[in-house]
Motif scaffolding. Structure first.
Motif, short mmCIF file in Angstrom:
data_model
loop_
_atom_site.label_atom_id
_atom_site.label_comp_id
_atom_site.label_asym_id
_atom_site.label_seq_id
_atom_site.Cartn_x
_atom_site.Cartn_y
_atom_site.Cartn_z
N LYS A 1 0.83 -1.20 0.00
CA LYS A 1 0.00 0.00 0.00
C LYS A 1 0.87 1.26 0.00
CE LYS A 1 -3.51 2.38 2.73
NZ LYS A 1 -4.31 2.37 3.95
N THR A 2 1.92 1.26 0.83
CA THR A 2 2.82 2.41 0.89
C THR A 2 3.56 2.58 -0.41
OG1 THR A 2 3.07 2.20 3.29
CG2 THR A 2 4.79 3.42 2.12
N LYS A 3 4.06 1.48 -0.98
CA LYS A 3 4.77 1.55 -2.26
C LYS A 3 3.86 2.14 -3.34
CE LYS A 3 7.05 -2.66 -2.12
NZ LYS A 3 7.78 -3.76 -2.78
N LYS A 4 2.62 1.66 -3.38
CA LYS A 4 1.68 2.15 -4.39
C LYS A 4 1.44 3.66 -4.21
CE LYS A 4 -2.80 1.45 -6.47
NZ LYS A 4 -4.05 0.78 -6.53
N ASN A 5 1.28 4.09 -2.96
CA ASN A 5 1.09 5.50 -2.65
C ASN A 5 2.29 6.32 -3.11
OD1 ASN A 5 0.36 7.99 -1.55
ND2 ASN A 5 0.76 7.36 0.55
N LEU A 6 3.50 5.85 -2.79
CA LEU A 6 4.72 6.57 -3.16
C LEU A 6 4.88 6.63 -4.68
CD1 LEU A 6 7.14 5.16 -0.45
CD2 LEU A 6 6.29 7.52 -0.62
N VAL A 7 4.65 5.51 -5.34
CA VAL A 7 4.79 5.48 -6.80
C VAL A 7 3.76 6.40 -7.45
CG1 VAL A 7 4.58 4.02 -8.85
CG2 VAL A 7 5.91 3.24 -6.89
N THR A 8 2.55 6.41 -6.95
CA THR A 8 1.51 7.31 -7.48
C THR A 8 1.94 8.76 -7.33
OG1 THR A 8 -0.24 5.73 -7.02
CG2 THR A 8 -0.90 8.04 -7.23
N ARG A 9 2.44 9.10 -6.16
CA ARG A 9 2.89 10.47 -5.92
C ARG A 9 4.06 10.83 -6.84
NH1 ARG A 9 1.44 12.89 -0.86
NH2 ARG A 9 -0.06 11.59 0.26
N LEU A 10 4.99 9.90 -6.99
CA LEU A 10 6.15 10.16 -7.84
C LEU A 10 5.76 10.26 -9.31
CD1 LEU A 10 8.79 7.96 -6.04
CD2 LEU A 10 8.76 10.46 -6.19
N ASN A 11 4.78 9.49 -9.74
CA ASN A 11 4.27 9.63 -11.11
C ASN A 11 3.68 11.01 -11.32
OD1 ASN A 11 5.04 7.07 -11.92
ND2 ASN A 11 3.08 6.14 -11.43
N ALA B 1 5.39 18.59 -3.47
CA ALA B 1 4.99 17.19 -3.70
C ALA B 1 6.15 16.25 -3.37
CB ALA B 1 4.53 17.01 -5.14
N LEU B 2 7.35 16.60 -3.75
CA LEU B 2 8.52 15.78 -3.41
C LEU B 2 8.76 15.75 -1.91
CD1 LEU B 2 11.20 16.49 -6.15
CD2 LEU B 2 10.18 14.30 -5.56
N SER C 1 6.51 15.91 0.31
CA SER C 1 5.49 15.01 0.83
C SER C 1 5.95 13.55 0.74
CB SER C 1 4.18 15.22 0.07
OG SER C 1 3.20 14.33 0.53
N VAL C 2 6.55 13.20 -0.38
CA VAL C 2 7.09 11.85 -0.55
C VAL C 2 8.19 11.60 0.49
CG1 VAL C 2 8.42 10.34 -2.09
CG2 VAL C 2 6.51 11.68 -2.99
N ALA C 3 9.07 12.58 0.67
CA ALA C 3 10.16 12.44 1.63
C ALA C 3 9.63 12.27 3.05
CB ALA C 3 11.09 13.65 1.55
N LYS C 4 8.58 12.99 3.40
CA LYS C 4 8.00 12.86 4.74
C LYS C 4 7.45 11.46 4.97
CE LYS C 4 6.56 17.67 5.09
NZ LYS C 4 5.39 18.57 5.11
N ILE C 5 6.79 10.92 3.98
CA ILE C 5 6.25 9.56 4.10
C ILE C 5 7.39 8.56 4.28
CG2 ILE C 5 5.05 7.70 2.86
CD1 ILE C 5 3.37 9.98 1.52
N LEU C 6 8.44 8.72 3.47
CA LEU C 6 9.59 7.82 3.58
C LEU C 6 10.28 7.97 4.93
CD1 LEU C 6 11.08 8.15 0.01
CD2 LEU C 6 10.19 6.07 1.06
N LEU C 7 10.45 9.20 5.39
CA LEU C 7 11.11 9.44 6.68
C LEU C 7 10.32 8.82 7.82
CD1 LEU C 7 13.44 10.72 8.24
CD2 LEU C 7 12.09 12.83 8.34
N GLU C 8 9.01 8.99 7.79
CA GLU C 8 8.18 8.40 8.84
C GLU C 8 8.32 6.89 8.87
OE1 GLU C 8 3.51 7.98 10.22
OE2 GLU C 8 4.01 9.39 8.63
#
Length: 111
Positions: free
Chosen positions: A27-37, A69-70, A72-79
């Motif tokens: 689920k997290t991977k899908k969220n991150l990939v969606t955001r990065l797309n 947006a980037l 936001s991705v970093a915050k998710i990864l850091l958490e």
């Protein structure tokens, strides 16, 4: 290839010198990939704005949105990193991970 899957254990995008890898849920991977797309699309959009000589202030606004947006991705990864990787290493007695985390946070805070 999924953007977050490793080709080999030597893949520099997936493992560091120690061979450690992240372990995100699907689920997290899908969220991150969606955001990065989405970010990827924003970058292409910014390129198009520049090619069409769009007013500089409008381009800068789009760049700021892309940076947010980037971030936001970093915050998710850091958490996730703190709740899993860092916690695991501390529980294993590896206090050096705190210094590593501080360096990572400093990198994120650079502007």
């Amino acid at each position: 290839m999924d953007n977050l899957e490793c080709l080999t254990s030597e893949d520099p995008y997936c493992a560091n010198e120690s061979g450690r890898k992240s372990h995100h849920s699907e689920k997290t991977k899908k969220n991150l990939v969606t955001r990065l797309n989405r970010v990827e699309g924003q970058i292409r959009g910014i390129k198009g704005l520049i090619e069409r000589d769009v007013y500089c202030d409008d381009v800068i606004t789009q760049i700021a949105a892309t940076q947010a947006a980037l971030n936001s991705v970093a915050k998710i990864l850091l958490e996730g990193h703190m709740k899993s990787c860092v916690l695991e290493r501390i529980q294993e007695g590896d206090a050096d991970v705190v210094d590593e985390l501080l360096v990572t946070i400093q990198k994120l805070m650079k502007k």
